[in-house]
Motif scaffolding. Sequence first.
Motif, PDB file in Angstrom:
ATOM      1  N   LYS A 164     -18.073 -40.672  24.673  1.00  0.00           N
ATOM      2  CA  LYS A 164     -19.031 -40.558  23.715  1.00  0.00           C
ATOM      3  C   LYS A 164     -20.225 -40.165  24.084  1.00  0.00           C
ATOM      4  O   LYS A 164     -20.213 -40.172  25.262  1.00  0.00           O
ATOM      5  N   CYS A 165     -20.975 -39.767  23.069  1.00  0.00           N
ATOM      6  CA  CYS A 165     -22.370 -39.152  23.620  1.00  0.00           C
ATOM      7  C   CYS A 165     -23.576 -40.154  23.623  1.00  0.00           C
ATOM      8  O   CYS A 165     -23.393 -41.129  22.663  1.00  0.00           O
ATOM      9  N   ALA A 166     -24.510 -40.166  24.302  1.00  0.00           N
ATOM     10  CA  ALA A 166     -25.780 -40.901  24.241  1.00  0.00           C
ATOM     11  C   ALA A 166     -26.879 -39.990  24.657  1.00  0.00           C
ATOM     12  O   ALA A 166     -26.519 -38.709  24.904  1.00  0.00           O
ATOM     13  N   CYS A 167     -28.199 -40.499  24.564  1.00  0.00           N
ATOM     14  CA  CYS A 167     -29.388 -39.478  24.722  1.00  0.00           C
ATOM     15  C   CYS A 167     -30.126 -40.395  25.780  1.00  0.00           C
ATOM     16  O   CYS A 167     -30.254 -41.623  25.987  1.00  0.00           O
ATOM     17  N   LYS A 168     -30.980 -39.635  26.498  1.00  0.00           N
ATOM     18  CA  LYS A 168     -32.002 -40.017  27.327  1.00  0.00           C
ATOM     19  C   LYS A 168     -33.183 -40.825  26.664  1.00  0.00           C
ATOM     20  O   LYS A 168     -33.045 -40.647  25.592  1.00  0.00           O
ATOM     21  N   ASP A 169     -33.791 -41.449  27.581  1.00  0.00           N
ATOM     22  CA  ASP A 169     -35.041 -42.490  27.065  1.00  0.00           C
ATOM     23  C   ASP A 169     -35.783 -41.521  25.930  1.00  0.00           C
ATOM     24  O   ASP A 169     -36.246 -40.442  26.525  1.00  0.00           O
ATOM     25  N   GLY A 170     -36.212 -42.172  24.900  1.00  0.00           N
ATOM     26  CA  GLY A 170     -37.082 -41.258  24.273  1.00  0.00           C
ATOM     27  C   GLY A 170     -36.525 -40.089  23.151  1.00  0.00           C
ATOM     28  O   GLY A 170     -37.302 -39.469  22.374  1.00  0.00           O
ATOM     29  N   PHE A 171     -35.464 -40.058  23.177  1.00  0.00           N
ATOM     30  CA  PHE A 171     -34.272 -39.250  22.415  1.00  0.00           C
ATOM     31  C   PHE A 171     -33.580 -40.083  21.518  1.00  0.00           C
ATOM     32  O   PHE A 171     -33.160 -41.195  21.827  1.00  0.00           O
ATOM     33  N   THR A 172     -33.288 -39.603  20.278  1.00  0.00           N
ATOM     34  CA  THR A 172     -32.472 -40.264  19.300  1.00  0.00           C
ATOM     35  C   THR A 172     -31.160 -39.534  19.251  1.00  0.00           C
ATOM     36  O   THR A 172     -31.334 -38.394  18.991  1.00  0.00           O
ATOM     37  N   LEU A 173     -29.806 -40.108  19.218  1.00  0.00           N
ATOM     38  CA  LEU A 173     -28.847 -39.357  18.891  1.00  0.00           C
ATOM     39  C   LEU A 173     -28.675 -39.130  17.454  1.00  0.00           C
ATOM     40  O   LEU A 173     -28.816 -39.962  16.546  1.00  0.00           O
ATOM     41  N   MET A 174     -28.320 -37.843  17.078  1.00  0.00           N
ATOM     42  CA  MET A 174     -28.141 -37.566  15.834  1.00  0.00           C
ATOM     43  C   MET A 174     -26.906 -37.871  15.067  1.00  0.00           C
ATOM     44  O   MET A 174     -25.931 -38.287  15.504  1.00  0.00           O
ATOM     45  N   ALA A 175     -26.947 -37.607  13.610  1.00  0.00           N
ATOM     46  CA  ALA A 175     -25.722 -37.730  12.680  1.00  0.00           C
ATOM     47  C   ALA A 175     -24.454 -37.343  13.191  1.00  0.00           C
ATOM     48  O   ALA A 175     -23.374 -37.913  13.075  1.00  0.00           O
ATOM     49  N   ASP A 176     -24.569 -36.228  14.074  1.00  0.00           N
ATOM     50  CA  ASP A 176     -22.957 -35.681  14.549  1.00  0.00           C
ATOM     51  C   ASP A 176     -22.699 -36.257  15.693  1.00  0.00           C
ATOM     52  O   ASP A 176     -21.621 -35.911  16.131  1.00  0.00           O
ATOM     53  N   GLY A 177     -23.504 -37.185  16.169  1.00  0.00           N
ATOM     54  CA  GLY A 177     -22.992 -37.891  17.391  1.00  0.00           C
ATOM     55  C   GLY A 177     -22.811 -37.172  18.717  1.00  0.00           C
ATOM     56  O   GLY A 177     -22.207 -37.581  19.567  1.00  0.00           O
ATOM     57  N   ARG A 178     -23.615 -35.959  18.759  1.00  0.00           N
ATOM     58  CA  ARG A 178     -23.679 -35.150  20.023  1.00  0.00           C
ATOM     59  C   ARG A 178     -25.004 -34.730  20.345  1.00  0.00           C
ATOM     60  O   ARG A 178     -25.315 -34.630  21.364  1.00  0.00           O
TER      61      ARG A 178
ATOM     62  N   HIS B 290     -16.681 -31.336  27.334  1.00  0.00           N
ATOM     63  CA  HIS B 290     -17.123 -32.159  26.288  1.00  0.00           C
ATOM     64  C   HIS B 290     -18.391 -31.569  25.567  1.00  0.00           C
ATOM     65  O   HIS B 290     -18.883 -30.323  25.945  1.00  0.00           O
ATOM     66  N   ASP B 291     -19.074 -31.907  24.413  1.00  0.00           N
ATOM     67  CA  ASP B 291     -20.018 -31.070  23.768  1.00  0.00           C
ATOM     68  C   ASP B 291     -21.121 -31.941  23.618  1.00  0.00           C
ATOM     69  O   ASP B 291     -22.063 -31.944  22.856  1.00  0.00           O
ATOM     70  N   CYS B 292     -21.506 -33.179  24.588  1.00  0.00           N
ATOM     71  CA  CYS B 292     -22.588 -33.927  24.480  1.00  0.00           C
ATOM     72  C   CYS B 292     -23.755 -33.118  24.949  1.00  0.00           C
ATOM     73  O   CYS B 292     -23.736 -32.459  25.811  1.00  0.00           O
ATOM     74  N   GLU B 293     -24.929 -33.263  24.080  1.00  0.00           N
ATOM     75  CA  GLU B 293     -26.098 -32.283  24.661  1.00  0.00           C
ATOM     76  C   GLU B 293     -26.852 -32.978  25.855  1.00  0.00           C
ATOM     77  O   GLU B 293     -27.257 -32.370  26.672  1.00  0.00           O
TER      78      GLU B 293
ATOM     79  N   CYS C 223     -29.286 -34.647  20.466  1.00  0.00           N
ATOM     80  CA  CYS C 223     -30.265 -35.578  20.624  1.00  0.00           C
ATOM     81  C   CYS C 223     -31.766 -34.887  20.079  1.00  0.00           C
ATOM     82  O   CYS C 223     -31.781 -33.688  20.159  1.00  0.00           O
ATOM     83  N   SER C 224     -32.471 -35.868  19.565  1.00  0.00           N
ATOM     84  CA  SER C 224     -33.728 -35.251  18.987  1.00  0.00           C
ATOM     85  C   SER C 224     -34.793 -36.220  19.479  1.00  0.00           C
ATOM     86  O   SER C 224     -34.820 -37.341  19.316  1.00  0.00           O
ATOM     87  N   ALA C 225     -35.679 -35.378  19.913  1.00  0.00           N
ATOM     88  CA  ALA C 225     -37.159 -36.252  20.171  1.00  0.00           C
ATOM     89  C   ALA C 225     -38.058 -36.292  19.130  1.00  0.00           C
ATOM     90  O   ALA C 225     -39.221 -36.963  19.089  1.00  0.00           O
ATOM     91  N   CYS C 226     -37.862 -35.541  18.011  1.00  0.00           N
ATOM     92  CA  CYS C 226     -38.456 -35.172  16.841  1.00  0.00           C
ATOM     93  C   CYS C 226     -37.866 -35.706  15.683  1.00  0.00           C
ATOM     94  O   CYS C 226     -37.650 -34.633  14.919  1.00  0.00           O
TER      95      CYS C 226
END
Length: 485
Positions: free
Chosen positions: A246-260, A232-235, A262-265
């Motif tokens: 499907k991809c998700a992010c750790k607490d404090g991060f946001t899933l970006m529009a590419d669905g893969r 898979h290509d989930c970050e 994650c951004s903290a900023c």
Amino acid sequence: MTPSLPMILLLLGLMGAQATAPADLRMAAAMAAGLCKTRPTDIVFIIDSSRSVRPSEFEQVKVFLAKVIEGLDVGPNATRVGVVNYASRVKNEVSLKTHRSKAGLIKAVTKIEPLSTGTMTGLAIQFSLNVAFSESEGARVKSPDINKVAIIVTDGRPQDNVKEVAQRARDAGIEIFAIGVGRVDMSTLRQMASDPLDDHVDYVESYSVIEKLTKKFQEAFCVSDLCATGDHDCEQVCISSPGSYKCACKDGFTLMADGRSCSACSNSATDVVFLIDGSKSVRPENFELVKKWINQIIDKLDVSENKAHVGLVQYSSSVRQEFPLGRHNNKKDLKDAVKRMAYMERGTMTGQALRYLTDNSFSAGQGARPGVTKVGIVFTDGRSQDYIGDAAKKAKEQGFKMYAVGVGNAVEDELKEIASEPTGEHYFYTADFKTMTQIAKKLQINICQEDDPCECDTLVKFQKKVEDALQALTKKYILDIVLRI
């Protein structure tokens, strides 16, 4: 010695990390670790028991069926299995609704007896279409979520027509695999099988080696846990679903529009410039892969007027700006512009290109924004023909965050010299252009702008808070005086 589950999972992890690991190895490891299920499928085996199939050979066919079934996820909501036995006549030995457990199904297969007459393969396909795959016999309603599969095993030339009836079966949504044994008529197999024929037609010299096809059919119906296999290509976080994820992010991060990614900023602004080697050693077909790689990274950026801006520079013996920062402020326009980039060819003047980056690409005249983080991504496939040291050092001294990506004959010492600290996070190398997608997955541009107490915006906000507080105190003081009067 059978490998332990932890060892298998370790191998899966290593395979997932290697872009060159063959998919069939990952699948085999997934099966060994019990990490794959079969998609909900209605499977009907159509087995030839004509007089040309000797009793001992028919036993080998039954062993083959049992071993394939052993690798399936048998159950009313998973895989249902039926068996049609044919010669001059057709017999429905096991219907799709009869056995809901693997053990009962295999036991029923062992009891099947050969019919030992002619070879009416077309009649058997027609029977399967009309009866074996009917709802009354346990077949499920046609749906994109339910596969319909027929596996035909035969060793001779049919005594009736198969072409038209096989076409009707395929038109009805039945995927047909054709297995031929010994002196089988190969043209008949091709008339029956689904496309692509290479995947759906198999031949073995004799029934004694038919078992070697077991692994193929187990893997054909295996839907691996893509998160567990690392395919898979989930970050950050991978969540499994049947045959997908499907991809998700750790607490404090946001899933970006590419669905893969994650951004903290997500609110940070970044100026990103790609510096791309277009020398003749890259070759036109690989240059197209480089452009796809650039667009993969663009997909991970939050491109907009106020957030990420992207510029593109190509170099060979000279340097050419393809487009400056800020010209394209949405992903579609950016990616279209990247696709239009024409291949330069000629030499590899990486030092000259780095000087262009430091002196021009991040200047206000080329669209760079003051106070915004600057990121340079340098791609090359070979040794530079000029000195890179001074320009690489200057880029980092000016505060640019530099990534270096090399393919093929790229020199890793040069990549490390270009890359920012820590170099392990900022330089990447792969031997093959075809595996660049793995670098795109790993290369993360997460820039967080720290609050600067000396910035004007911060001072203005602080001053406003002080003024509001003073006004509140003044009102309270006046009210206290009024109440005393």
